[in-house]
Enzyme design. Sequence first.
Site, PDB file in Angstrom:
ATOM      1  N   ARG A  17      78.434  31.629  82.301  1.00 51.66           N
ATOM      2  CA  ARG A  17      77.164  30.912  82.518  1.00 51.66           C
ATOM      3  C   ARG A  17      77.369  29.548  83.169  1.00 51.66           C
ATOM      4  O   ARG A  17      76.501  29.087  83.916  1.00 51.66           O
ATOM      5  CB  ARG A  17      76.414  30.779  81.199  1.00 51.66           C
ATOM      6  N   LYS A  55      67.315  51.753  71.452  1.00 56.05           N
ATOM      7  CA  LYS A  55      65.911  51.954  71.097  1.00 56.05           C
ATOM      8  C   LYS A  55      64.993  52.229  72.264  1.00 56.05           C
ATOM      9  O   LYS A  55      64.927  51.462  73.227  1.00 56.05           O
ATOM     10  CB  LYS A  55      65.396  50.703  70.390  1.00 56.05           C
ATOM     11  N   GLY A 111      72.473  42.352  78.072  1.00 55.82           N
ATOM     12  CA  GLY A 111      73.664  41.750  77.484  1.00 55.82           C
ATOM     13  C   GLY A 111      74.778  42.747  77.203  1.00 55.82           C
ATOM     14  O   GLY A 111      75.943  42.517  77.563  1.00 55.82           O
ATOM     15  N   GLY A 140      67.258  39.220  77.951  1.00 53.32           N
ATOM     16  CA  GLY A 140      65.813  39.339  77.736  1.00 53.32           C
ATOM     17  C   GLY A 140      65.009  39.013  78.983  1.00 53.32           C
ATOM     18  O   GLY A 140      64.034  39.707  79.300  1.00 53.32           O
TER      19      GLY A 140
END
Length: 398
Positions: free
Chosen positions: A38, A200, A354, A377
Amino acid sequence: MAFTKKTIRDIDVDGKRVLVRVDFNVPVADGVVGDTTRIQAALPTISYLVEHKARVILMSHLGRPKGDGPEAAFSLAPVAEKLAELSGLDVHFVDDTYGERAAAAVAELAPGQVLVLENVRFDKREKKNDPEIARTLASYGDVFVLDAFGTAHRAQGSVVGPAEFIPAVAGLLLEKEVSTLSGLFSNPKRPFVAILGGSKVSDKIGVINRLLDSADTVIVGGGMAYTFAKAQGGQIGDSLCEDDWCDRALEMLAKAEKNGVQFLLPIDNVVADAFAEDANTKLAKTGEIESGWEGLDIGPETEQLFAKAVADAKTVFWNGPCGVFEMDAFAHGTKAIAEAIAANESCDSVIGGGDSVAAVNKFGLADKMTFISTGGGASMQLVEGKPLPGVEALNDAE
Ligand code: ADP
Ligand code: MG
């Protein structure tokens, strides 16, 4: 889709105080920075500003402090040091964010110097998007730059706040992330193959839904494939399943048919008698998993089926591992997908999420990918077609 917001290239920064929200939320243990991805990702914007003689003020969050004041474990001091080392720039640090010492450090900055402020989350008001802290932060800059793509989906003080008070533009990382990810929906090179996995269905349904409007082939693997298998009337044993989502899964299959999108699901599976590295395993056809067994990876026939689709692609978007890749016993399918993408040198490959990025890194294939998103996200929200509050708050390009 062209990027519709102003960027640092559109403004004059010479001698200006430029307040930049970066995403320096990196792993730090005992004052030592681990993965520097990052920090590296923020360098193009920081270097650009320094080259153009701006006074650069950087702010970020790190981890999850309580918000009641400084906590040494979440200080940005080691990150500032690492930034100096990686960039070779004149980097200063102040252990204050909203107080007089921060303001004084800003006032002392010379053109071409960089100042890192302390963690914006040491004060609760950051997360609450309190206008007072936004006003304080904005007072440090003549212009605000958002480059923290990984936080652009959060309407928090340092992300959206300064734009209310001073001109606000995008940094180079933000611009690249948004234009690459939204480019998947405007004019992808075809065939466009999207691979979705993870645990999910409920997390990914919006992503699948939107990709069915753009992709030529949608592949679903990983834990969520069992909700599809059950919806189709198959036996899934003890595999992961979200019963409430079976209807939505069938809707996705119907939408694929209507839109002429090829929809690929696993045909065979590595099943285990426990969720453990040393479990007993065997192969089972989809829809024929006995009770006492759970699907933890795609099987070899499925690997071939998915790899073939990837081999023919000109654009690949991948989000979500095809199995429990954290355990070596169930990493084979995910690795096969990563290798298939890496082997297709004529495709644009975009990796988001991620765990998917962690998988690509684990297999040492990151440098074979065209673009790896730094946002989990935020990238999913963008791919779902939802606006990112941080981006919305920026000034429109003329
Ligand atoms: P990303 O972070 O890339 O968006 P997700 O968070 O959606 O991905 O999913 C990652 C998780 O899904 C991993 O922790 C992986 O172990 C899990 N997973 C993948 N396949 C299965 C499976 N068959 N059963 C249980 N968990 C699975
Ligand atoms: Mg994840």
